[in-house]
Design a protein around this motif. Sequence first.
Motif, PDB file in Angstrom:
ATOM      1  N   ASP A  76      -0.863   7.673  -5.328  1.00 36.51           N
ATOM      2  CA  ASP A  76      -1.438   8.519  -6.380  1.00 36.51           C
ATOM      3  C   ASP A  76      -2.041   7.707  -7.521  1.00 36.51           C
ATOM      4  N   GLY A  77      -2.087   6.396  -7.375  1.00 38.20           N
ATOM      5  CA  GLY A  77      -2.671   5.549  -8.393  1.00 38.20           C
ATOM      6  C   GLY A  77      -1.688   5.014  -9.410  1.00 38.20           C
ATOM      7  N   GLU A  78      -0.449   5.471  -9.395  1.00 35.99           N
ATOM      8  CA  GLU A  78       0.533   4.988 -10.341  1.00 35.99           C
ATOM      9  C   GLU A  78       0.876   3.533 -10.043  1.00 35.99           C
ATOM     10  N   GLN A  79       1.048   2.752 -11.098  1.00 33.62           N
ATOM     11  CA  GLN A  79       1.410   1.346 -10.948  1.00 33.62           C
ATOM     12  C   GLN A  79       2.840   1.135 -11.426  1.00 33.62           C
ATOM     13  N   LEU A  80       3.582   0.325 -10.644  1.00 39.54           N
ATOM     14  CA  LEU A  80       4.971   0.048 -10.958  1.00 39.54           C
ATOM     15  C   LEU A  80       5.230  -1.446 -10.890  1.00 39.54           C
ATOM     16  N   ARG A  81       6.166  -1.913 -11.712  1.00 39.05           N
ATOM     17  CA  ARG A  81       6.635  -3.294 -11.650  1.00 39.05           C
ATOM     18  C   ARG A  81       8.004  -3.270 -10.953  1.00 39.05           C
ATOM     19  N   VAL A  82       8.094  -3.920  -9.790  1.00 40.16           N
ATOM     20  CA  VAL A  82       9.313  -3.868  -8.984  1.00 40.16           C
ATOM     21  C   VAL A  82       9.688  -5.274  -8.544  1.00 40.16           C
ATOM     22  N   ARG A  83      10.905  -5.388  -8.010  1.00 35.27           N
ATOM     23  CA  ARG A  83      11.357  -6.658  -7.453  1.00 35.27           C
ATOM     24  C   ARG A  83      10.794  -6.816  -6.045  1.00 35.27           C
ATOM     25  N   PRO A  84      10.525  -8.052  -5.599  1.00 28.78           N
ATOM     26  CA  PRO A  84      10.019  -8.254  -4.235  1.00 28.78           C
ATOM     27  C   PRO A  84      10.931  -7.630  -3.187  1.00 28.78           C
ATOM     28  N   LYS A  85      12.248  -7.644  -3.397  1.00 30.52           N
ATOM     29  CA  LYS A  85      13.149  -7.109  -2.382  1.00 30.52           C
ATOM     30  C   LYS A  85      13.118  -5.583  -2.319  1.00 30.52           C
ATOM     31  N   ASP A  86      12.412  -4.947  -3.269  1.00 31.37           N
ATOM     32  CA  ASP A  86      12.319  -3.493  -3.259  1.00 31.37           C
ATOM     33  C   ASP A  86      11.227  -2.985  -2.329  1.00 31.37           C
ATOM     34  N   VAL A  87      10.413  -3.904  -1.784  1.00 27.88           N
ATOM     35  CA  VAL A  87       9.325  -3.484  -0.897  1.00 27.88           C
ATOM     36  C   VAL A  87       9.488  -4.158   0.464  1.00 27.88           C
ATOM     37  N   ILE A  88       8.865  -3.559   1.472  1.00 26.42           N
ATOM     38  CA  ILE A  88       8.860  -4.106   2.832  1.00 26.42           C
ATOM     39  C   ILE A  88       7.405  -4.295   3.249  1.00 26.42           C
ATOM     40  N   LEU A  89       7.085  -5.478   3.727  1.00 26.41           N
ATOM     41  CA  LEU A  89       5.718  -5.781   4.123  1.00 26.41           C
ATOM     42  C   LEU A  89       5.361  -5.054   5.415  1.00 26.41           C
ATOM     43  N   LEU A  90       4.242  -4.302   5.357  1.00 25.39           N
ATOM     44  CA  LEU A  90       3.726  -3.641   6.556  1.00 25.39           C
ATOM     45  C   LEU A  90       2.514  -4.391   7.120  1.00 25.39           C
ATOM     46  N   HIS A  91       1.652  -4.909   6.243  1.00 24.77           N
ATOM     47  CA  HIS A  91       0.458  -5.640   6.694  1.00 24.77           C
ATOM     48  C   HIS A  91       0.030  -6.573   5.568  1.00 24.77           C
ATOM     49  N   PRO A  92      -0.319  -7.835   5.904  1.00 24.88           N
ATOM     50  CA  PRO A  92      -0.685  -8.804   4.859  1.00 24.88           C
ATOM     51  C   PRO A  92      -2.005  -8.486   4.180  1.00 24.88           C
ATOM     52  N   GLY A  93      -2.770  -7.530   4.737  1.00 27.73           N
ATOM     53  CA  GLY A  93      -4.034  -7.140   4.109  1.00 27.73           C
ATOM     54  C   GLY A  93      -5.205  -7.984   4.577  1.00 27.73           C
ATOM     55  N   PRO A  94      -6.284  -8.001   3.827  1.00 25.71           N
ATOM     56  CA  PRO A  94      -6.374  -7.342   2.520  1.00 25.71           C
ATOM     57  C   PRO A  94      -6.677  -5.849   2.637  1.00 25.71           C
ATOM     58  N   ILE A  95      -6.120  -5.070   1.687  1.00 26.54           N
ATOM     59  CA  ILE A  95      -6.459  -3.660   1.547  1.00 26.54           C
ATOM     60  C   ILE A  95      -6.733  -3.418   0.073  1.00 26.54           C
ATOM     61  N   SER A  96      -7.900  -2.885  -0.196  1.00 28.02           N
ATOM     62  CA  SER A  96      -8.319  -2.707  -1.588  1.00 28.02           C
ATOM     63  C   SER A  96      -8.207  -1.267  -2.057  1.00 28.02           C
ATOM     64  N   ASP A  97      -8.020  -0.359  -1.098  1.00 24.93           N
ATOM     65  CA  ASP A  97      -8.011   1.066  -1.474  1.00 24.93           C
ATOM     66  C   ASP A  97      -7.064   1.804  -0.538  1.00 24.93           C
ATOM     67  N   LEU A  98      -6.005   2.385  -1.072  1.00 22.06           N
ATOM     68  CA  LEU A  98      -5.033   3.077  -0.243  1.00 22.06           C
ATOM     69  C   LEU A  98      -5.555   4.390   0.317  1.00 22.06           C
ATOM     70  N   SER A  99      -6.617   4.915  -0.258  1.00 21.95           N
ATOM     71  CA  SER A  99      -7.128   6.197   0.234  1.00 21.95           C
ATOM     72  C   SER A  99      -7.576   6.093   1.683  1.00 21.95           C
ATOM     73  N   GLY A 100      -7.932   4.891   2.141  1.00 23.97           N
ATOM     74  CA  GLY A 100      -8.360   4.741   3.521  1.00 23.97           C
ATOM     75  C   GLY A 100      -7.251   4.961   4.528  1.00 23.97           C
ATOM     76  N   LEU A 101      -5.993   4.919   4.090  1.00 23.08           N
ATOM     77  CA  LEU A 101      -4.878   5.115   5.015  1.00 23.08           C
ATOM     78  C   LEU A 101      -4.829   6.530   5.569  1.00 23.08           C
ATOM     79  N   SER A 102      -5.511   7.453   4.917  1.00 25.83           N
ATOM     80  CA  SER A 102      -5.492   8.832   5.387  1.00 25.83           C
ATOM     81  C   SER A 102      -6.460   9.070   6.530  1.00 25.83           C
ATOM     82  N   ILE A 103      -7.232   8.032   6.907  1.00 22.72           N
ATOM     83  CA  ILE A 103      -8.175   8.184   8.025  1.00 22.72           C
ATOM     84  C   ILE A 103      -7.404   8.479   9.305  1.00 22.72           C
ATOM     85  N   GLN A 104      -7.814   9.469  10.047  1.00 23.10           N
ATOM     86  CA  GLN A 104      -7.183   9.816  11.315  1.00 23.10           C
ATOM     87  C   GLN A 104      -7.793   8.949  12.422  1.00 23.10           C
ATOM     88  N   LEU A 105      -6.951   8.092  13.013  1.00 22.40           N
ATOM     89  CA  LEU A 105      -7.436   7.262  14.107  1.00 22.40           C
ATOM     90  C   LEU A 105      -7.708   8.120  15.336  1.00 22.40           C
TER      91      LEU A 105
END
Length: 639
Positions: free
Chosen positions: A61-90
Amino acid sequence: DSKAPKGLLSELFSCHLQPKQTTILVMPESLLENNSLVLYKQGAARIIDTGSKRIIIELMDGEQLRVRPKDVILLHPGPISDLSGLSIQLEVNGDLLAAWELLAGSKTNLHELAELAYGVFTPVAAWSVWKMVADGMYFSGDPDLISVFSPEQVHQEKARREALEEKQRKWDEFVDRVAAGKTSDDDSLYLRGVEALALGEQSQSQVLHALGREQTPENAHDLLLQIGYWETSVNPYPSRAGVKTTSAQGDVLPLADEPRRDLTHLLALAIDDEGNEDPDDALSWDNGRIWVHIADVAALVTPDSPLDLEARERGANLYLPEETVSMLPAEVTERLGLGLEDRSPALSFGIDLTPDGLIDNIEFVPSWVNVTRWTYEEAEERLAEPVLAKLLEIAGIYERRRGEAGAIEINLPEVRLKVQNGDIVINPVLPLQSRDIVREAMLMTGEAVAIYAQTHEIAIPYTTQDPPSAPLPEGNSTAEMFASRKLLKPSRQSIMPGSHSGLGMAQYAQVTSPLRRYLDLVIHQQLRASLQNQTLLTPQEIIERIGVTASIQRDLRRTERLSRRHWTLVYLLQHSEWQGEGVIVEKHGRRYKAILPDLDLDSDLYLAGENALNSSVLLNIQDVNLAYLNTRFTKIAPP
């Protein structure tokens, strides 16, 4: 090629992966770089800035957060510049199922699964695969280690989900139905929790939560009445108080063969309300001495016996309009109730009074008595007979002495309410002189026993009452009596003797109802032990018995009070045309409180104009809220 036919994909997988173990790729925290695709709290996020201890991520939704590295899990090293593209139906979703078929029962990781299904490992492919993993139908695990379910596991999961969907569908239909005030024959399963809340057995109800209702027993009760699941006859108050609702059971030993004084030559009168089932006292007159005969319960129920422990746990009988729940087995009453057999065993108290009503002498003995049972109304008609005439004279002397000592008389309307064969019967309790005889004799016995116990240093539970919290009104009108009752302090039991303000006594003990009150039985046990030179209960043991029963008896009395109001309101629901007198006893602006003598009920009223205390108004019933024990009456204008 991600467009390859499934057959070819299967063949390629078979050739290249089956001969060797699946490679699991673990993506270390060091790969967390700007524009990487990560998982944060089950949602997609993009790293926009990495730091030494904190990273900044951007959510969908565009919100930005400051978190610890251990709070996230890597799904893809990227690069990805826009999350809206994730909604594309393959277009190749079907290949993900084909990949599942090929990998069923094995392990893989997000990278391999995306390449196998889509031929590429892009942020969009990684997210699409991860959503299916997170869904849990075909896969489970973490991005670096994914378990691929077998066909049997998938079949079981589908069946489980279908069952849940069906359960949810039925639940939604039920909630809609109840919200509309309806029920079906299959709804009892859902309503058990509502019943449990209404009965005080649990504190939460899923149904009330779904309906947006506050989680209270009253709300649960109200709902059950609204949808017709409970009849108005359901009385929830014993269950809410946690008191026992079935009478005591247990083996009753035979009455011991012991010397008893033969008092069968005396006319012994057990005077009670009609229908009384546990007569435990009777009166005799014997040439200047009054005898008060009490059921000899301690002869059968000895300290710390199974029956004693059961009665102690119950504290007293529970008297409900619909039934009596006794603290002792019915067999005890059948054997010891006065007048239930031709000859009754009793503990008889012989009391002498001075001409001015003071206790002059007392003796008590195990006895045999022949008891005649009369109702108060029958006794009232025979007051001129010699024995009753003398008992009435002695009662009057004793009552006057108590009055001179400051006894407080509260004379307010009273009724007897019974549920008989489903019908609610309400009868007024008339101020009969025969009731005065019995009351004064019982009080006289309690005072005499208290004096005897003090004189002989016998530990017993005394009943005391502190003076009122403020001076009482001087008059004896209904409003003044109502105000006086509110100022009275509750009585209490104590090992130490003390005055009873309301009764006008320097010392008093409740002793005349051992079939109905446990502490009365304790006193009888002590008196019997003293007669037979047996070991008495210690003061500490008496204190412990008082402590056990005190809270129980409060619960019992509150349950009785609420149950009486419940059945009174049920009566009003059944007699919606009811009209009757209300006597104004309090006023606060336009809000008044009235006592309804015919019902022994008080209710708040909102009346126009000025209405004096003690004035009578004609009322009719306007509304009854049974679940909340509330009533609303309106004043009927004079013709």
